[in-house]
Design an enzyme around this catalytic site. Structure first.
Site, PDB file in Angstrom:
ATOM      1  N   VAL A 103       0.836  -1.202   0.000  1.00 33.99           N
ATOM      2  CA  VAL A 103       0.000   0.000   0.000  1.00 33.99           C
ATOM      3  C   VAL A 103       0.874   1.256   0.000  1.00 33.99           C
ATOM      4  CG1 VAL A 103      -1.768   1.294   1.276  1.00 33.99           C
ATOM      5  CG2 VAL A 103      -1.890  -1.202   1.167  1.00 33.99           C
ATOM      6  N   CYS A 104       2.014   1.201   0.676  1.00 36.24           N
ATOM      7  CA  CYS A 104       2.877   2.386   0.835  1.00 36.24           C
ATOM      8  C   CYS A 104       3.253   3.055  -0.487  1.00 36.24           C
ATOM      9  CB  CYS A 104       4.120   2.028   1.634  1.00 36.24           C
ATOM     10  SG  CYS A 104       3.734   1.442   3.304  1.00 36.24           S
ATOM     11  N   PRO A 105       3.698   2.305  -1.504  1.00 39.89           N
ATOM     12  CA  PRO A 105       4.063   3.007  -2.736  1.00 39.89           C
ATOM     13  C   PRO A 105       2.865   3.668  -3.416  1.00 39.89           C
ATOM     14  CG  PRO A 105       4.228   0.637  -3.055  1.00 39.89           C
ATOM     15  CD  PRO A 105       3.997   0.877  -1.586  1.00 39.89           C
TER      16      PRO A 105
END
Length: 187
Positions: free
Chosen positions: A46-48
């Site tokens: 999810v972070c990118p």
């Protein structure tokens, strides 16, 4: 205890910014608006998507005088490696702060001690260094940069217009409210 309207605590951290390693301190956040965006870890799922979404909106944040700082418990070296290998992260022009000791994550109350990772936390700091917005998500829930941008604009409006407040779903240019006895029970 809420972090709202508290002063940011002193810190020194190493960061990766536009191809260089830089030092960031609490003084780096003074004199302008800042958005601190904590995320769990580099090289994840999810972070990118969140960091790329922020990168896509970054010009608008800059236009309204806001600097963005992405923060995870990775090192600044890991941030560089991620930018070198991920097309999404290569788009990031804002500062990525390394917090390998978790000091910042603890100061902002987003540290998951048993995992050594940060929760998804968004914090808006006004030019005096006070926290005016705090939002923390479970790590499975991604954030929307446009929603953060809307909230920053509301915080800036309230800051620049004492005595006025922004109602639900307020957008830049919409009507605001002036709290008074006459409004009680009439909205």
């Amino acid at each position: 205890m809420s972090l709202i309207n508290t002063q940011i605590q002193p810190f020194t951290a190493q960061a990766y910014h536009q191809g260089k390693f830089v030092e960031v301190t609490e003084k780096s956040l003074l004199g302008h608006w800042s958005a601190l965006v904590f995320y769990p870890a580099d090289f994840t799922f999810v972070c990118p998507t969140e960091l790329e979404d922020l990168a896509d909106e970054y010009a608008e944040f800059l236009r309204i005088g806001v600097r963005i700082y992405g923060i995870s418990t990775d090192t600044h070296f890991a941030h560089k490696a991620w930018a070198d290998t991920s097309p999404a992260i290569a788009k990031v022009q804002y500062t990525l702060i390394g917090d390998p000791t978790g000091r910042l994550a603890r100061a902002f109350d987003v540290m998951i001690e048993e995992e050594g990772l940060a929760l998804r936390g968004s914090f808006v700091i006004n030019p005096e260094g006070k926290i005016v917005l705090c939002e923390v998500h479970d790590n499975g829930i991604g954030r929307d940069a446009k929603e953060l941008l809307r909230k920053v604009k509301a915080a800036q409006y309230v800051y620049n217009h004492p005595g006025e407040v922004c109602p639900a779903k307020w957008k830049d240019g919409n009507a605001t409210l002036k709290p008074s006895l006459d409004l009680v029970g009439k909205i």
